[in-house]
Design an enzyme around this catalytic site. Sequence first.
Site, short mmCIF file in Angstrom:
data_model
loop_
_atom_site.label_atom_id
_atom_site.label_comp_id
_atom_site.label_asym_id
_atom_site.label_seq_id
_atom_site.Cartn_x
_atom_site.Cartn_y
_atom_site.Cartn_z
N SER A 168 0.81 -1.15 0.11
CA SER A 168 0.12 0.12 -0.05
C SER A 168 0.87 1.22 0.03
CB SER A 168 -0.90 -0.14 1.30
OG SER A 168 -2.16 0.93 1.01
N ASP A 263 -9.98 -3.63 -4.82
CA ASP A 263 -9.01 -2.58 -4.21
C ASP A 263 -9.26 -1.31 -5.04
OD1 ASP A 263 -7.26 -1.19 -3.13
OD2 ASP A 263 -5.46 -2.62 -3.43
N HIS A 293 -8.22 -5.32 -1.00
CA HIS A 293 -6.96 -4.60 -0.67
C HIS A 293 -6.30 -5.50 0.68
CE1 HIS A 293 -4.04 -1.19 -0.20
NE2 HIS A 293 -4.26 -1.28 0.99
#
Length: 322
Positions: A168, A263, A293
């Site tokens: 991320s 995501d 995600h």
Amino acid sequence: MTDDTATGEAHAADELDPQVRPVVDEAARLGLPEWSALSVESARRIEDELFGPTDPPTVARVSEVAIDGPGGDMPLRVYHPAPDRELPALCFFHGGLWALGTLDSIDEVCRRLARRANRVVVSVDYRLAPEHPFPAGLEDCVAAVEWVGEHGAGVGADPTRLAVGGTSAGGNLAAATCLYTRAFGGPSLEGQLLLYPMLDSGLDTPSLDERADGPLLTRRDVVWAYDTYLRSPVDQHNPFVSPLRADSLAGVPPALVVTAGFDPLRDEGAAYARALAEAGVPTRHDHEPAMPHGFLSLADDVDVADEAFDRVAAVLRDGFEY
């Protein structure tokens, strides 16, 4: 899994993987608010409760060290799966929207990477926003990479085989570190491991609208992250914030980009993989259409995540040789 090595498009399955659904339902049952609806202090406290140490995989040696970082002492956690040998290294940067995350929150992922990839994993406790906005976190990540490049042998890491990676916002920092070392010099990097990375502050991809309400990450969270991380709107256009906006990606290390169908960040990850390939960078794009995600953290309970983790580890073991 779809392997979009060069020009394919990432997409979402019709439904979440059935093994993921209980995780999403449990979050709803607990009434967990979006990160963007919380104060930074509350978000950090909840993340500590959710992602603190449980019963992580055993690694032969786990050591805590501190180095002289740009902001003072910077903690690192070093995972060595075979301390009697010098092994390739991976500097790893946790996610958390640049404002959350600790060495503990990414501990389980780092342990799995060390065991399955047979690499020394160096987890970096970089400074967090808003107390330390851009470029503080990036400066810390670069300093950690330089330290491993110079002193890695002292912790059993081969400094001539050094990769970077992250999840991320940590994936953003890994990509930005590669751009930084290309521009200003530093250790030669073997590859970059970008796991559902944040790569463009433009916030204009279809997946950000399609998956605006998540699960597990929302568009509002992503907007909040950039608002928290950046000093001013001018930073939005900096390629060290938005690597997808770099004038050129030629000459950066080989990459593995992992994306997920459910995501909000899906499309920017896919676009970055295509841009890397078009720039002549050896690139593999591993896409999981039915995953959300952060899915690699679910490897204990979700078969698709476990299999994807094995593929990530194989790329690390093979030294990004495509």
